[in-house]
Design a protein around this motif. Structure first.
Motif, PDB file in Angstrom:
ATOM      1  N   VAL A  35       0.964  -1.377  -0.112  1.00  0.00           N
ATOM      2  CA  VAL A  35      -0.037  -0.092  -0.025  1.00  0.00           C
ATOM      3  C   VAL A  35       0.734   1.261   0.040  1.00  0.00           C
ATOM      4  CG1 VAL A  35      -1.744   1.402   1.175  1.00  0.00           C
ATOM      5  CG2 VAL A  35      -1.960  -1.043   1.266  1.00  0.00           C
ATOM      6  N   MET A  36       0.511   2.258  -0.753  1.00  0.00           N
ATOM      7  CA  MET A  36       1.192   3.466  -0.762  1.00  0.00           C
ATOM      8  C   MET A  36       0.198   4.415  -0.480  1.00  0.00           C
ATOM      9  SD  MET A  36       3.135   2.959  -4.384  1.00  0.00           S
ATOM     10  CE  MET A  36       3.698   4.498  -4.389  1.00  0.00           C
ATOM     11  N   ASN A  43      -7.091   6.687  -5.818  1.00  0.00           N
ATOM     12  CA  ASN A  43      -6.913   5.365  -5.445  1.00  0.00           C
ATOM     13  C   ASN A  43      -7.002   4.531  -6.822  1.00  0.00           C
ATOM     14  OD1 ASN A  43      -7.674   5.985  -2.868  1.00  0.00           O
ATOM     15  ND2 ASN A  43      -9.645   5.388  -2.858  1.00  0.00           N
ATOM     16  N   CYS A  44      -5.802   3.858  -6.897  1.00  0.00           N
ATOM     17  CA  CYS A  44      -5.646   3.019  -8.262  1.00  0.00           C
ATOM     18  C   CYS A  44      -4.701   1.933  -7.940  1.00  0.00           C
ATOM     19  CB  CYS A  44      -4.921   4.059  -9.119  1.00  0.00           C
ATOM     20  SG  CYS A  44      -3.506   4.585  -9.063  1.00  0.00           S
ATOM     21  N   LEU A  45      -4.528   1.080  -9.069  1.00  0.00           N
ATOM     22  CA  LEU A  45      -3.618  -0.169  -8.854  1.00  0.00           C
ATOM     23  C   LEU A  45      -2.373   0.621  -9.575  1.00  0.00           C
ATOM     24  CD1 LEU A  45      -5.809  -3.148 -10.355  1.00  0.00           C
ATOM     25  CD2 LEU A  45      -5.158  -2.873  -8.103  1.00  0.00           C
ATOM     26  N   ALA A  46      -1.327   0.059  -9.141  1.00  0.00           N
ATOM     27  CA  ALA A  46       0.034   0.653  -9.353  1.00  0.00           C
ATOM     28  C   ALA A  46       1.180  -0.272  -9.911  1.00  0.00           C
ATOM     29  CB  ALA A  46       0.694   1.504  -8.385  1.00  0.00           C
ATOM     30  N   ALA A  58      -6.037   7.635   1.449  1.00  0.00           N
ATOM     31  CA  ALA A  58      -6.379   7.523   2.602  1.00  0.00           C
ATOM     32  C   ALA A  58      -4.817   7.805   3.496  1.00  0.00           C
ATOM     33  CB  ALA A  58      -6.937   6.458   3.280  1.00  0.00           C
ATOM     34  N   ALA A  59      -4.951   8.515   4.477  1.00  0.00           N
ATOM     35  CA  ALA A  59      -3.716   8.282   5.315  1.00  0.00           C
ATOM     36  C   ALA A  59      -3.443   7.206   6.295  1.00  0.00           C
ATOM     37  CB  ALA A  59      -3.574   9.707   6.078  1.00  0.00           C
ATOM     38  N   PHE A  85     -11.323  -0.758  -1.623  1.00  0.00           N
ATOM     39  CA  PHE A  85     -10.927  -0.726  -2.754  1.00  0.00           C
ATOM     40  C   PHE A  85     -10.689  -2.056  -3.603  1.00  0.00           C
ATOM     41  CE2 PHE A  85      -7.428  -0.923  -6.018  1.00  0.00           C
ATOM     42  CZ  PHE A  85      -7.570   0.247  -6.841  1.00  0.00           C
ATOM     43  N   LEU A  86     -10.375  -2.954  -2.727  1.00  0.00           N
ATOM     44  CA  LEU A  86     -10.213  -4.567  -3.032  1.00  0.00           C
ATOM     45  C   LEU A  86     -11.382  -5.086  -3.403  1.00  0.00           C
ATOM     46  CD1 LEU A  86      -7.068  -5.587  -1.300  1.00  0.00           C
ATOM     47  CD2 LEU A  86      -7.181  -5.159  -3.872  1.00  0.00           C
TER      48      LEU A  86
END
Length: 95
Positions: free
Chosen positions: A17-18, A24-27, A40-41, A54-55
């Motif tokens: 997680v970043m 919000n996206c897949l990287a 999110a923090a 997200f998942l």
């Protein structure tokens, strides 16, 4: 390549997680883990909940069927998705 393991009718996979990203996206894939950018923090479990949501949306299942089973305070997490197979997970999460 993303490694997805089937365990008793569920799937387990790693996520990196970043937090505090612009969207919000897949990287892509980081080592054998799925890399996810989240807005999110990483405070008070907010990034963990954002990761689950997200998942769940990407996999097309309720959030209750996605659980973080390891790495709650780390960027590297282990996720379990209930009632899915590896093929469906790879199809939903890989471009």
């Amino acid at each position: 390549m993303l490694q997805v393991t089937e365990v008793n009718g569920d799937v387990v996979f790693k996520v990196r997680v970043m937090p505090r990203s612009s969207k919000n996206c897949l990287a892509g894939v980081y080592n054998d883990a799925l890399k996810i950018r989240l807005t999110a923090a990483p405070l008070e479990g907010k990034a963990n909940e954002a990761c689950r949501a997200f998942l769940a949306k990407r996999l097309g299942v309720p959030r209750a069927r996605v659980e973080i089973v390891g790495g709650h305070t780390s960027r590297n997490k282990v996720v379990r998705a209930y009632g899915l197979n590896a093929e469906k997970v790879l199809k939903a999460l890989m471009p």
